[in-house]
Design an enzyme around this catalytic site. Sequence first.
Site, short mmCIF file in Angstrom:
data_model
loop_
_atom_site.label_atom_id
_atom_site.label_comp_id
_atom_site.label_asym_id
_atom_site.label_seq_id
_atom_site.Cartn_x
_atom_site.Cartn_y
_atom_site.Cartn_z
N CYS A 194 1.93 20.46 -21.31
CA CYS A 194 2.09 21.33 -22.24
C CYS A 194 3.51 21.40 -22.63
O CYS A 194 4.56 20.85 -21.97
CB CYS A 194 1.30 22.62 -22.06
N CYS B 257 5.86 22.56 -19.77
CA CYS B 257 6.36 21.63 -19.21
C CYS B 257 7.49 20.89 -19.39
O CYS B 257 8.50 20.56 -18.82
CB CYS B 257 4.97 20.69 -18.82
N CYS C 171 23.84 -16.93 5.22
CA CYS C 171 23.78 -16.21 6.65
C CYS C 171 23.50 -14.83 6.52
O CYS C 171 23.19 -14.17 5.32
CB CYS C 171 25.11 -16.59 7.36
N CYS D 168 25.59 -12.52 4.44
CA CYS D 168 25.39 -12.58 2.89
C CYS D 168 24.18 -11.63 2.48
O CYS D 168 24.19 -10.76 1.41
CB CYS D 168 24.93 -14.05 2.53
N ASP E 231 -17.00 -1.55 11.34
CA ASP E 231 -18.04 -1.04 10.57
C ASP E 231 -19.29 -1.97 10.70
O ASP E 231 -19.17 -3.03 10.95
CB ASP E 231 -17.66 -0.85 9.14
N ASP F 258 -15.72 -3.20 4.70
CA ASP F 258 -16.03 -3.81 3.59
C ASP F 258 -16.44 -2.86 2.38
O ASP F 258 -16.69 -3.43 1.33
CB ASP F 258 -17.05 -4.98 3.86
N ASP G 167 -15.68 2.68 3.12
CA ASP G 167 -14.75 2.45 4.34
C ASP G 167 -13.28 2.70 3.95
O ASP G 167 -12.40 2.32 4.81
CB ASP G 167 -14.87 1.06 4.55
#
Length: 825
Positions: free
Chosen positions: A20, A23, A87, A90, A510, A709, A713
Site C-alpha cells: 500500500c 509501505c 594459484c 590469484c 522413508d 521422494d 518428505d
Amino acid sequence: MAEVAQLERRISLPVEGMTCASCVAHVEKAIGKVPGVAGVNVNLATERAEVAFAGRPDPAAVVHAVEEAGYAVPEDTLEIGVGGMTCASCVAHVEKALKAVPGVAGASVNLATERARVSFARGAVMVSDLEAAIREEGYEPHRIETGVEAEDRERAAREGERLALRRSVLVAGVLTVPVFVLEMGSHLIPAVHDLVMGTIGMRVSWLLQFVLATGVLFGPGLRFFRKGLPALRRLTPDMNSLVAVGTSAAWGYSVVATFAPGLLPAGTVNVYFEAAAVIVTLILLGRYLEARAKGRTSEAIKRLVGLQARTARVRRDGAAQDVLLADVRAGDVVEVRPGEKVPVDGEVVEGASWVDESMITGEPVPVEKHAGARVVGGTINGTGAFAFRATAVGADTVLAQIIRMVEQAQGSKLPIQALVDRVTAWFVPAVMAAAALTFLVWLVFGPDPALTFALVNAVAVLIIACPCAMGLATPTSIMVGTGRAAELGVLFRRGEALQTLRDVEVVALDKTGTLTEGRPELTDLTPAPGFAADEVLALVAAVEARSEHPIAQAILRAAEVKGLRIGAVEGFEAVPGYGVAARVDGRRVEVGADRYMVRLGHDLGAFGAEAARLGAEARTPLYAAVDGRLAAVIAVADPIKATTPEAIRALHDMGLRVAMITGDNRATAEAVARRLGIDEVVPEVLPEGKVQALAKLRQGGRRVAFVGDGINDAPALAEADVGLAIGTGTDVAIESAEVVLMGGDLRGVVNAIALSRATIRNIRQNLFWAFAYNAGLIPVAAGLLYPVNGTLLSPVLAAGAMALSSVFVLSNALRLRAVRPVAAA
C-alpha cells in the site's frame, strides 16, 4: 549544475513486500536516512526504488535500510569466467576485488573451473563493474555462455591455451638446453669444461648464455612478468610475482657478473643464467601439464553437454524442417526418427517407440513411449518413430538442469576450503618476507662468497613456495568427484553436501516409494481346495473394479496383466470397515478382512498358517468367499524394491546405521525392518511428524541423512543434515534436497556416500601434500640444513619440485574418475 551532475549517480532496486501507499512511505523514509542519499522515489506498481546519491553509491547500505524497514530486496547470483589465474593467491585477490564492489554480498572464486560466483542485491550491481574490478587486478573476465555451441567455444579456448603453452615449452626448452649444457655441463663433466674453454672460452660462453636466457625470460617467460610485476605494484603479489622476482634476480645478478663484474665483491663473480632459464622452462612445463589435467577434470560436463542434440526436426508451416536446438520453442511439434536423440523435453502426440533413458535413470532397459508419454531431451530413440510436443526447451529441460546442478556443485567451496583461504591470504607476502630474510641472513652470516649464497638461497625460497598446489587441491577434487557422481546418477545440488555426507552416521529412509515400489501390488493368492487361482482372481477383480481403493486397483491390475475376463457385476455393496460384495455372472462373491469373513460365518482355520506367514512378512491378508464358501486368502502389499536389501547391506558394510520412518503400525513396520535388517524403526509417523522423527534420531549428536521422494518428505529433506531425494519423486522433494538420485534405485545412496568419502579423502591428501610440501621445503630452500650436513637446494631443483607438486595434486584428483561405486546405480 554541479548538483545536477552529482544527482546522476543512481541505482534502481526491486523491493518486495509492499502492499500500500504507507509501505511506499516507510521504504522512502528508510532509504532517505542512508548517508549520501540525495533523493529517492519508490513505485508501488513496479515495486522498485530509484535512489540518487550525492557521492559514491552505497547499494549495500540501501539494501540494509530496506530490510530493517521490514521489506526485502531479492538477491541475484552471477557467474563470470576469469582468465589468467594460476594459484591460490590469484583466487584470493579476485575474491577481494569482487567483494569490494559496492552492492556485492559475497564472492567465491574457483581456480579449477576458472569461474567467479558473485551474489548481490538484484539491480544493485552492473556486470561491467564486476568485470572492471577483475581487470584492475590483472585478470581477464569473460561472460559465460551455455549450450553446445558455447561449450565448443570454451573447449576451443582451452585447447588454444594448451597449444600456446606447448609452444612456449618447446621454445623455452630449445633455448634452455644449450644454456644448461654450457654452464652445468662445465661444472659436472670435466670433458665438457675442457671443450668449452678450449673452443669458445668462458667469456663467449657467458655471452651465449645471456642471449639464450634473455630469450627464454622475455619470450616464453614474459607472461610471468606481465602479471607478476603489476601485482607487486598493487601490493598483491601472486605466484607470477614470485617467479618474476626470483628469475629476474638470478638473471640480473648474472648480467652484472657478465658485463660489469667490477661492481661485485671479489670471489662472487658467477652467472646463474641456467637457473633463470631452467626455472622458467620447468614452470611452463608444469603449467602445460596442469592445463592438460584440468581439461580432463571437466570431462563429466563435456559428456553431459555432448548428450544434447544440435538440431531438431520441427513441423512448421505444414512441413518438417531441421532447426538449431536454440530455435525450438515450447509448443513445437518435433519429429524423432529411429536412432536419433530426443532434442528437448515433451509429450508424445503420435507414433510409438522404445527410448533409452539410461542417461537420466541409470536403468539400461529401454522404456516404451506412446501417445501421452513424457520424453526427455538427450535420451536416445530406438527403432520406432514418433512426434512429440515440446514442453520444456533451453535452460528448462531436465538435461540443462542436470548440467546446471553439476556446474554449481563443481564451482562451490566446501567448508574445508576455509583453511586454505585463510592461509593463502598471507602466504605469498610471507614467502617474500622469508626470501628477503634468507638473503639478509646469508649475506651477513654466510660463508664466502656470501652474496652468491644469499642470492641462490633467496631465489630457491621464492621458487619452491609457489602456492599452485594449494589453490588446486580442493577445487580439482570437487570437479572430478561431482562429475563422477553425475555419471553414476548422483547429483550434488549443493557442494557442501559433498563434505557433510561423509560425516553422516545414520541414514533414515522413508518407506513408501523409497524402500518400496510406491504402489500396491497383488503379492499372494492362495486358493482353497476346489478353487483355481485364476478363477478366484477374475471374480474378485470384477467386484473390486467398482472400487477406487488402491488395494482394489492392485487386484484389478493383476487380473488385467494375466488377461483374465472380467465378468458382469450386479448388486455391488460396500460394508465400511469390513469389505465388499456383489454378484458376478450370477455367483455371490465377498471380499474383505478376517472380521468380515467371521461376520459371514466362515472358518478361517484352514488359512491360519498362511495368514501367519503373510503377517510375518508385513503383508495384511484379505479373504475371498464364493457362493458361501471360503475360496482364497489374498495379500496386497507395496513390494520392496529388488535392490533395497543389497543397498541396506552395503550401508551396513560402510559402518552406518539404517533407520526407517513410516506411517505403518509398529507390528508391520518392525516386520519390514526384520526382513531388511534395518536397525531402527520410527513407526506410526504422520507426514507432518517426520521432522520430529529426525530430531529423535539425532539424539546423542548423531548426524542424519534422510532419503525420501514425496511432497510430504520435503520438510524432512530440508531439516536433515543431508537430504537425498529419489529422482523419480516430486519436484518439491527434489528442490528441498541437497543430493538428487536420478534413478529410483536406493543403491544410489550408497554411491553418493562412497563418492563423498572418496572425494573428501582425496582433498585431504591433496591439502596434506600441498601444505607439507611448502612447510618442509621452504626451510630446506632457505638453507636450514646447511650447518648440519651442507645441504642446499638449487633453484633449478626447486622449480622442478614446484611444478611436480601441482601435477601430483591434479593427478591425485583425477584418480576419482576411476572410483568404483559400492553398487551400480
